[in-house]
Design a protein around this motif. Structure first.
Motif, PDB file in Angstrom:
ATOM      1  N   LEU A   1       0.795  -1.152   0.141  1.00 33.82           N
ATOM      2  CA  LEU A   1       0.068  -0.034   0.017  1.00 33.82           C
ATOM      3  C   LEU A   1       0.746   1.298   0.112  1.00 33.82           C
ATOM      4  CD1 LEU A   1      -2.901  -0.855   2.517  1.00 33.82           C
ATOM      5  CD2 LEU A   1      -2.997  -0.782  -0.168  1.00 33.82           C
ATOM      6  N   ASP A   2       1.848   1.180   0.769  1.00 34.38           N
ATOM      7  CA  ASP A   2       2.740   2.316   0.680  1.00 34.38           C
ATOM      8  C   ASP A   2       3.503   2.696  -0.205  1.00 34.38           C
ATOM      9  OD1 ASP A   2       4.470   4.429   2.347  1.00 34.38           O
ATOM     10  OD2 ASP A   2       6.056   2.911   1.772  1.00 34.38           O
ATOM     11  N   VAL A   3       4.015   1.763  -1.288  1.00 35.97           N
ATOM     12  CA  VAL A   3       4.737   2.090  -2.601  1.00 35.97           C
ATOM     13  C   VAL A   3       3.577   2.518  -3.634  1.00 35.97           C
ATOM     14  CG1 VAL A   3       6.740   0.765  -2.001  1.00 35.97           C
ATOM     15  CG2 VAL A   3       4.848  -0.372  -3.199  1.00 35.97           C
ATOM     16  N   LEU A   4       2.514   1.842  -3.503  1.00 34.84           N
ATOM     17  CA  LEU A   4       1.578   2.233  -4.422  1.00 34.84           C
ATOM     18  C   LEU A   4       1.035   3.689  -4.340  1.00 34.84           C
ATOM     19  CD1 LEU A   4      -0.555  -1.076  -4.593  1.00 34.84           C
ATOM     20  CD2 LEU A   4       0.940  -0.187  -6.455  1.00 34.84           C
ATOM     21  N   ALA A   5       0.682   3.913  -2.863  1.00 30.61           N
ATOM     22  CA  ALA A   5       0.208   5.385  -2.679  1.00 30.61           C
ATOM     23  C   ALA A   5       1.251   6.460  -3.028  1.00 30.61           C
ATOM     24  CB  ALA A   5      -0.198   5.496  -1.107  1.00 30.61           C
TER      25      ALA A   5
ATOM     26  N   ARG B   1      -2.662  -9.657  -4.484  1.00 28.34           N
ATOM     27  CA  ARG B   1      -3.788  -9.384  -5.130  1.00 28.34           C
ATOM     28  C   ARG B   1      -5.147  -9.517  -4.488  1.00 28.34           C
ATOM     29  NH1 ARG B   1      -4.411 -13.232  -8.006  1.00 28.34           N
ATOM     30  NH2 ARG B   1      -2.504 -13.231  -9.140  1.00 28.34           N
ATOM     31  N   LEU B   2      -5.240 -10.803  -3.614  1.00 30.31           N
ATOM     32  CA  LEU B   2      -6.482 -10.869  -2.964  1.00 30.31           C
ATOM     33  C   LEU B   2      -6.618  -9.613  -2.023  1.00 30.31           C
ATOM     34  CD1 LEU B   2      -8.644 -12.662  -1.891  1.00 30.31           C
ATOM     35  CD2 LEU B   2      -6.770 -13.724  -0.285  1.00 30.31           C
ATOM     36  N   ARG B   3      -5.643  -9.207  -1.161  1.00 30.51           N
ATOM     37  CA  ARG B   3      -6.002  -7.961  -0.620  1.00 30.51           C
ATOM     38  C   ARG B   3      -6.382  -6.925  -1.185  1.00 30.51           C
ATOM     39  NH1 ARG B   3      -4.177  -7.973   4.885  1.00 30.51           N
ATOM     40  NH2 ARG B   3      -5.849  -6.395   4.704  1.00 30.51           N
ATOM     41  N   LEU B   4      -5.784  -6.503  -2.198  1.00 24.89           N
ATOM     42  CA  LEU B   4      -6.233  -5.422  -3.196  1.00 24.89           C
ATOM     43  C   LEU B   4      -7.323  -5.646  -3.884  1.00 24.89           C
ATOM     44  CD1 LEU B   4      -2.904  -4.929  -5.199  1.00 24.89           C
ATOM     45  CD2 LEU B   4      -3.748  -3.326  -3.582  1.00 24.89           C
TER      46      LEU B   4
ATOM     47  N   ALA C   1      -6.790   3.965   0.415  1.00 26.19           N
ATOM     48  CA  ALA C   1      -5.360   3.989   0.823  1.00 26.19           C
ATOM     49  C   ALA C   1      -4.532   4.364  -0.298  1.00 26.19           C
ATOM     50  CB  ALA C   1      -4.989   2.553   1.349  1.00 26.19           C
ATOM     51  N   ILE C   2      -4.863   3.982  -1.610  1.00 26.76           N
ATOM     52  CA  ILE C   2      -3.584   4.382  -2.295  1.00 26.76           C
ATOM     53  C   ILE C   2      -3.973   5.559  -3.147  1.00 26.76           C
ATOM     54  CG2 ILE C   2      -2.783   3.574  -4.772  1.00 26.76           C
ATOM     55  CD1 ILE C   2      -3.639   0.619  -3.987  1.00 26.76           C
ATOM     56  N   GLY C   3      -5.245   6.057  -3.179  1.00 27.07           N
ATOM     57  CA  GLY C   3      -5.638   7.374  -3.935  1.00 27.07           C
ATOM     58  C   GLY C   3      -5.836   6.892  -5.316  1.00 27.07           C
ATOM     59  N   LEU C   4      -6.671   5.892  -5.700  1.00 27.15           N
ATOM     60  CA  LEU C   4      -6.876   5.495  -6.999  1.00 27.15           C
ATOM     61  C   LEU C   4      -8.517   5.110  -7.018  1.00 27.15           C
ATOM     62  CD1 LEU C   4      -3.923   3.224  -8.102  1.00 27.15           C
ATOM     63  CD2 LEU C   4      -4.700   5.637  -8.928  1.00 27.15           C
ATOM     64  N   PRO C   5      -8.941   5.109  -8.134  1.00 23.89           N
ATOM     65  CA  PRO C   5     -10.683   4.740  -8.200  1.00 23.89           C
ATOM     66  C   PRO C   5     -10.929   3.365  -7.708  1.00 23.89           C
ATOM     67  CG  PRO C   5      -9.993   5.782 -10.179  1.00 23.89           C
ATOM     68  CD  PRO C   5      -8.541   5.548  -9.478  1.00 23.89           C
ATOM     69  N   VAL C   6     -12.158   3.329  -7.037  1.00 23.87           N
ATOM     70  CA  VAL C   6     -12.653   2.201  -6.695  1.00 23.87           C
ATOM     71  C   VAL C   6     -12.726   1.175  -7.970  1.00 23.87           C
ATOM     72  CG1 VAL C   6     -14.386   0.612  -5.574  1.00 23.87           C
ATOM     73  CG2 VAL C   6     -13.562   2.876  -4.597  1.00 23.87           C
ATOM     74  N   GLY C   7     -12.416  -0.119  -7.913  1.00 22.02           N
ATOM     75  CA  GLY C   7     -12.602  -1.038  -9.091  1.00 22.02           C
ATOM     76  C   GLY C   7     -11.557  -0.810 -10.093  1.00 22.02           C
ATOM     77  N   LEU C   8     -10.522  -0.015 -10.039  1.00 20.96           N
ATOM     78  CA  LEU C   8      -9.445   0.078 -10.936  1.00 20.96           C
ATOM     79  C   LEU C   8      -8.941  -1.303 -11.282  1.00 20.96           C
ATOM     80  CD1 LEU C   8      -7.555   1.945 -12.684  1.00 20.96           C
ATOM     81  CD2 LEU C   8      -5.987   1.476 -10.841  1.00 20.96           C
ATOM     82  N   PRO C   9      -9.057  -2.012 -12.441  1.00 15.69           N
ATOM     83  CA  PRO C   9      -8.589  -3.376 -12.664  1.00 15.69           C
ATOM     84  C   PRO C   9      -7.122  -3.707 -12.392  1.00 15.69           C
ATOM     85  CG  PRO C   9      -9.545  -2.188 -14.952  1.00 15.69           C
ATOM     86  CD  PRO C   9      -9.381  -1.170 -13.792  1.00 15.69           C
ATOM     87  N   VAL C  10      -7.010  -4.793 -11.897  1.00 15.21           N
ATOM     88  CA  VAL C  10      -5.694  -5.391 -11.291  1.00 15.21           C
ATOM     89  C   VAL C  10      -5.540  -6.641 -12.117  1.00 15.21           C
ATOM     90  CG1 VAL C  10      -4.432  -6.285  -9.401  1.00 15.21           C
ATOM     91  CG2 VAL C  10      -5.930  -4.348  -8.954  1.00 15.21           C
ATOM     92  N   ALA C  11      -4.352  -6.831 -13.059  1.00 12.27           N
ATOM     93  CA  ALA C  11      -4.065  -8.061 -13.751  1.00 12.27           C
ATOM     94  C   ALA C  11      -3.468  -8.912 -12.798  1.00 12.27           C
ATOM     95  CB  ALA C  11      -3.133  -7.541 -14.693  1.00 12.27           C
TER      96      ALA C  11
END
Length: 497
Positions: free
Chosen positions: A57-61, A167-170, A230-240
């Motif tokens: 979470l820290d590095v993504l944010a 990914r499960l946590r994200l 926590a990251i500052g991105l939209p809810v539902g942003l796709p994760v591969a």
């Protein structure tokens, strides 16, 4: 070209990184967070899941915040992490114990019992996976946990790899990919798990703990509201789905084309070649990774790479170890020492798990040969760098590499003298691609492909090639190193038999 951006998250055993890339592979920003490897017993290697999640979470944010980009341009996140190991999670997605990493060796006694009952045990595994199984692979660890932590296992809903835990946590979605499923051990030919391998470990009743397998370059979920906030991105942003760190590095370095050699001079020292079919030769040695894009990466691994240099600074030059200019100072030292370090040879087998190439020997350890009073600190440093370079030449020879393209990545690739040494030894031009976070870039390219920005992951990897510095062999350097390499081979054979 589109102004769309993609984030790559690459979680190593001790360092988690995130970076933002455009479709040309240019890196706009990066962030890093160091994690602590826990060693509660000899041979154990674990990570605290709470710390691992916090680091992600820290590095993504931070990478989103510090890049200053309009978040609407970010189209997806791709994942990569250290492979195999065992991360047990409950039905609610929370970890039920510390995550076990790839370098853990607690399952060795269990493996030894299998070999005692069936001398062909390891060969059966190699015939399916194409890899010499390491103790930290998922199936032997799962078998160990069932035998030794039965109460913990009653609470486990899934056993995951590191990236799949993240990914499960994200996203709240459970899945894995082919790069992980085929090395549990699994089947390299089928590019997925193997019922035969699961049965070989007596794990039929536990097979339901393993997650469904999806393609690396596909989306299987989006950011949860908690993660997005926590990251500052939209809810539902796709994760591969993403891929293991080896596969992601090959992709990010531009090494997915068949016949290309991609070498890694990082903490781990690895040399491999991309193929359009699974390659099992030479038998019973090395590793075979299933890659996205219907490719396979036949690799030889010395296990310890720049770890040797870290050790040398700490043990031989503690006065330099913390200085920012230590690498420049080391380079000045070793340039005063001729090739061959006045007859001193160093075998770089520094890992506590031994080596799996050029021979499988879990007891192999690093050592100097020919040490005498004439050898000062500069000679020892020169011998360490040469020893790692000789080990890489050893790996190229094992692979019988006859291609014409060699890529070199990893922290060690930033040292021109070291790269030239390797180039002279293998007698081939060596390309050092532009950039540093190749695992994160490979993960981002997987997300971009999943999003439709590239037709295939092969095209995505090809799009980032051609930038960087190319080294060419120096005949004088080659001639100077060959006698020292011969001494290295003699010392290696005396140690390994």
């Amino acid at each position: 070209m589109s102004d769309d951006l993609y984030i790559g998250l690459d979680a190593g055993t001790s360092l988690t990184k995130a970076a933002i890339f455009d479709l040309a592979g240019n890196q706009l920003a990066e962030a890093q967070h160091r994690t602590t490897v826990l060693r509660p017993h000899p041979g154990w290697s674990e990570l605290d899941p709470a710390e691992a999640w916090k680091a992600a979470l820290d590095v993504l944010a931070r990478v989103v915040r510090e890049s200053g980009v309009d978040v609407s341009r970010i189209r997806g996140i791709g994942l990569s992490a250290a492979m195999v190991g065992a991360w047990l999670v409950a039905a609610d997605g929370q970890a039920v114990r510390h995550g076990i990493t790839w370098e853990d060796s607690r399952a060795q006694a269990l493996i030894g019992d299998h070999v005692a009952r069936d001398p062909q045990f390891m060969r059966r595994i190699f015939a399916s996976s194409g890899s010499v199984m390491q103790q930290g692979c998922t199936l032997p660890l799962l078998a160990w946990l069932i035998h030794n932590e039965s109460e913990t296992m009653t609470r486990a809903r899934n056993v995951l790899s590191y990236k799949d835990f993240l990914r499960l946590r994200l996203t709240g979605t459970t899945a894995t990919d082919r790069t992980e499923a085929s090395v549990l051990p699994g089947s390299a030919t089928a590019r997925t798990r193997s019922d035969a391998m699961i049965a070989l470990f007596g794990l039929e009743d536990a097979a339901g703990l393993l997650p469904p397998v999806a393609e690396s370059e596909s989306f299987v979920g989006g950011l949860t509201s908690e993660a997005a906030q926590a990251i500052g991105l939209p809810v539902g942003l796709p994760v591969a789905v993403g891929a293991g760190d080896v596969a992601a590095t090959v992709i990010g370095a531009g090494g997915l084309a068949a016949g290309t050699a991609t070498a890694v001079l990082g903490t781990t020292c690895m040399v491999g070649v991309a193929h359009d079919r699974p390659v099992f030769e030479p038998a019973d040695i090395g590793l075979l990774f299933t890659l996205p894009g219907k490719r396979w990466y036949r690799a030889m691994v010395n296990v310890a790479g720049t770890l040797n240099l870290d050790w040398a600074f700490n043990a031989l030059a503690p006065d330099l170890a913390s200085r920012p200019e230590r690498f420049a100072m080391m380079t000045e030292m070793i340039r005063a020492v001729p090739a061959g370090a006045h007859g001193l040879v160093y075998l770089p087998y520094l890992s506590e798990s031994g080596i799996i190439a050029p021979k499988v020997d879990h007891a192999a350890r690093a050592q100097f040969f020919g040490l005498s009073p004439r050898h000062d600190r500069a000679c020892l440093f020169r011998a360490v760098l040469e020893g790692v370079a000789f080990a890489m030449r050893d790996l190229f020879d094992l692979l019988a590499f006859d291609g014409d393209r060699v890529l070199l990545t990893g922290g060690g690739a930033q040292n021109p003298d070291w790269v030239q040494m390797i180039c002279d030894l293998i007698g081939q031009p060596v390309e050092v691609p532009e950039g540093s976070q190749f695992g994160a870039r490979g993960a981002a390219l997987l997300a971009a492909t999943a999003d439709g920005a590239f037709e295939t992951i092969n095209a995505a990897s090809a799009a980032v090639t051609g930038r960087g510095r190319t080294y060419v062999p120096d005949p004088q350097g080659t001639a100077a190193l060959e006698p020292a390499f011969a001494r290295y081979i003699a010392a290696r054979d005396r140690l390994l038999g």
